[in-house]
Write a protein that holds these residues in place. Structure first.
Motif, PDB file in Angstrom:
ATOM      1  N   ILE A 191       0.857  -1.193   0.000  1.00 50.09           N
ATOM      2  CA  ILE A 191       0.000   0.000   0.000  1.00 50.09           C
ATOM      3  C   ILE A 191       0.890   1.239   0.000  1.00 50.09           C
ATOM      4  CG2 ILE A 191      -1.907   1.205   1.157  1.00 50.09           C
ATOM      5  CD1 ILE A 191      -2.512  -1.467   2.620  1.00 50.09           C
ATOM      6  N   ARG A 225       7.280   9.613  -9.343  1.00 52.95           N
ATOM      7  CA  ARG A 225       7.346  10.897  -8.629  1.00 52.95           C
ATOM      8  C   ARG A 225       8.791  11.192  -8.206  1.00 52.95           C
ATOM      9  NH1 ARG A 225       7.960   6.750  -5.326  1.00 52.95           N
ATOM     10  NH2 ARG A 225       6.457   6.341  -3.689  1.00 52.95           N
ATOM     11  N   LYS A 280      11.668  12.610  -5.649  1.00 52.89           N
ATOM     12  CA  LYS A 280      11.828  12.556  -4.194  1.00 52.89           C
ATOM     13  C   LYS A 280      13.044  13.351  -3.783  1.00 52.89           C
ATOM     14  CE  LYS A 280       9.727   8.650  -2.111  1.00 52.89           C
ATOM     15  NZ  LYS A 280       9.749   7.280  -1.767  1.00 52.89           N
ATOM     16  N   ARG A 322      15.428   9.111  -8.453  1.00 52.66           N
ATOM     17  CA  ARG A 322      14.377   8.360  -7.747  1.00 52.66           C
ATOM     18  C   ARG A 322      13.130   8.272  -8.611  1.00 52.66           C
ATOM     19  NH1 ARG A 322      15.114   7.495  -2.252  1.00 52.66           N
ATOM     20  NH2 ARG A 322      13.260   6.222  -2.533  1.00 52.66           N
ATOM     21  N   ALA A 350      15.481  19.621   3.978  1.00 54.58           N
ATOM     22  CA  ALA A 350      16.293  19.352   2.781  1.00 54.58           C
ATOM     23  C   ALA A 350      15.543  19.801   1.535  1.00 54.58           C
ATOM     24  CB  ALA A 350      16.617  17.870   2.684  1.00 54.58           C
ATOM     25  N   MET A 393      21.014  19.983   2.509  1.00 56.68           N
ATOM     26  CA  MET A 393      20.366  19.826   3.799  1.00 56.68           C
ATOM     27  C   MET A 393      20.828  20.957   4.692  1.00 56.68           C
ATOM     28  SD  MET A 393      20.145  16.310   5.838  1.00 56.68           S
ATOM     29  CE  MET A 393      20.898  16.900   7.294  1.00 56.68           C
ATOM     30  N   ILE A 421      11.609  18.865   1.985  1.00 60.62           N
ATOM     31  CA  ILE A 421      11.034  18.093   3.098  1.00 60.62           C
ATOM     32  C   ILE A 421      11.584  18.672   4.404  1.00 60.62           C
ATOM     33  CG2 ILE A 421      10.538  15.858   1.995  1.00 60.62           C
ATOM     34  CD1 ILE A 421      13.281  14.898   3.020  1.00 60.62           C
ATOM     35  N   LEU A 424      11.351  -1.225   8.151  1.00 61.18           N
ATOM     36  CA  LEU A 424      12.367  -1.337   7.090  1.00 61.18           C
ATOM     37  C   LEU A 424      12.846   0.056   6.682  1.00 61.18           C
ATOM     38  CD1 LEU A 424      10.911  -4.138   6.878  1.00 61.18           C
ATOM     39  CD2 LEU A 424      11.086  -3.931   4.422  1.00 61.18           C
ATOM     40  N   GLY A 446      21.829   5.526   2.513  1.00 56.51           N
ATOM     41  CA  GLY A 446      20.450   5.245   2.950  1.00 56.51           C
ATOM     42  C   GLY A 446      19.672   4.369   1.969  1.00 56.51           C
TER      43      GLY A 446
END
Ligand SMILES: Cc1cc2nc3c(=O)[nH]c(=O)nc-3n(C[C@H](O)[C@H](O)[C@H](O)COP(=O)(O)OP(=O)(O)OC[C@H]3O[C@@H](n4cnc5c(N)ncnc54)[C@H](O)[C@@H]3O)c2cc1C
Length: 375
Positions: A32, A39, A41, A97, A172, A212, A255, A273, A287
């Motif tokens: 989900i 999109r 990121k 991404r 960031a 950032m 973000i 996760l 990451g």
């Protein structure tokens, strides 16, 4: 009320990888995700090559399909433009991404994962099963939930996660730029007052610029244009880049509330996760690989503890926790220490001098914040 053996909440890299792995092994998986693909990121878009053997195992040819940029060098500069450059032993890929997540989303569908666009509002565990409620009102029950919902989500609050109560001062921003002068095989990390900016090319030939910064530093300026001019441009490398660069996005994506706090790996029996289990400082550029790797170890734990309708939940949780700790705990700790050093101008200069005199230290830091090829 529908039934699935495994429900994955969140379709970023961790969730999609676990979906692909489990679906290939014949598990009935529902993923989900709240946002439609493709999109953009906010991310540095440098993916360590450590993921390549694992993708081979999943029959995914990232290099052949997406033609990422091959990155083999790292350049770091301080605010006063002192630099260190090093070869990246394992190297990595410059990949957006936008294309990477969309590619994995299609692979997951191909391998039989059911994907639902929706936002999960609540996860409840009772009588050894989960009930999930979506904002649409839909409900599902399942034996296993993998929480791959990223750095900070509504679910952290409803699950009562401790880190969620602490405000974080980091935000960031990122954009894609045309700048043909930027070298292909380089990832550059440029320090500025209150933050740092990463630059590297992606598969389209554009340069991803992701920075950032602490909220305290940022809020003094009216907008990103002003912030860049007044702060980023004090580092001559950043000034040189942005002056010649042509933005592709109308506005940078942003973000806020990026937290590096320790998190629970398992909460209310949900296996966490990727970033939902802990975010390594983006300076480390690891990451994404960690998110993918966590998808692997969660899938392996599920597969070895779910036989038909029989689930050994205790073993599942112990196996996941143990493997997660042995793979990631020390990387996250090193990332936190590194951030403290590099963000402090005095410590950054001292440590940079140290690294200049003893270059093997930089290789050591890179090794400590990255993993081995994932097999
Ligand atoms: C500034 C910055 C730069 C970075 N640069 C790099 C880099 O260069 N290299 C690198 O390796 N790593 C980098 N990282 C880290 C990397 O981006 C993350 O570690 C990685 O994206 C984690 O993947 P994930 O699948 O855990 O989470 P995500 O990719 O964030 O995916 C989580 C998904 O869950 C969905 N979701 C959330 N809540 C719900 C809900 N309630 N219901 C349904 N869906 C939900 C979201 O929509 C999202 O798609 C960077 C991070 C930051 C902040």
């Amino acid at each position: 009320m529908a039934d699935f053996k495994v429900i994955i909440v969140g379709g970023g890299l961790a969730g999609l990888t676990a979906a692909i792995h489990l679906s290939r092994e014949g598990q009935q998986v529902l993923l989900i995700e709240k946002k439609a693909f493709p999109r953009h990121k906010v991310c540095g878009e440098y993916l360590s090559n450590e993921v390549l053997p694992y993708f081979n195992f999943l029959d995914i040819d990232l290099k052949g399909s997406l033609k990422p940029i091959n990155i083999q060098r790292l350049l770091y500069s301080t605010q006063n433009a002192k630099t260190i450059e090093t070869k990246l032993e394992l190297g990595g890929m410059g990949i957006s991404r936008y294309n990477l997540d969309n590619f994995l989303f299609k692979k997951a569908q191909e391998y039989g994962t059911e994907i639902l666009l929706g936002s999960v509002e609540n996860i409840n565990f009772e009588n050894d099963e989960f009930r999930l409620k979506l904002s649409s009102g839909k409900e599902f029950k399942t034996a296993i939930v993998l929480g791959a919902f990223g750095k900070r989500a509504n679910l952290d609050k409803s699950l009562g996660r401790e880190f969620e109560k602490q405000k974080s001062s980091w935000l960031a921003l990122k954009g894609h730029y045309e700048n043909p002068e930027f070298p292909d095989n380089l990832v550059a990390l440029h320090n500025f007052e209150g933050g740092y900016c990463g630059l590297s090319k992606i598969e389209t030939g554009l340069v991803n610029a992701c920075y950032m910064v602490s909220y305290k530093s940022f809020k003094k300026y009216k907008n990103t244009k002003e912030f860049k001019k007044q702060i980023l441009f004090n580092n001559p490398y950043l000034k040189g880049f942005f002056i010649k660069a042509k933005p592709v996005f109308e506005n940078d994506l942003s973000i806020a509330q990026i937290s590096f706090e320790e998190k629970s790996i398992i909460k209310e029996h949900v296996l966490m996760l990727g970033d939902a289990a802990g975010l390594i400082h983006p300076l480390c550029g690891n990451g994404m690989a960690m998110a993918i790797h966590s998808g692997k170890i969660a899938s392996e734990a599920v597969l070895s503890n779910l036989q038909g309708n029989n689930l050994n939940r205790e073993n599942l949780e112990n196996q996941y926790r143990e493997n997660w700790n042995s793979q990631f705990r020390s990387r996250l700790r090193t990332g936190r220490i590194l951030q403290k050093i590099l963000i402090n101008p005095l410590l950054a200069t001292t440590s940079q001098n140290l690294v200049k005199n003893f270059p093997y230290l930089l290789e050591k830091i890179i090794n400590r914040t990255h993993g081995q090829p994932i097999i």
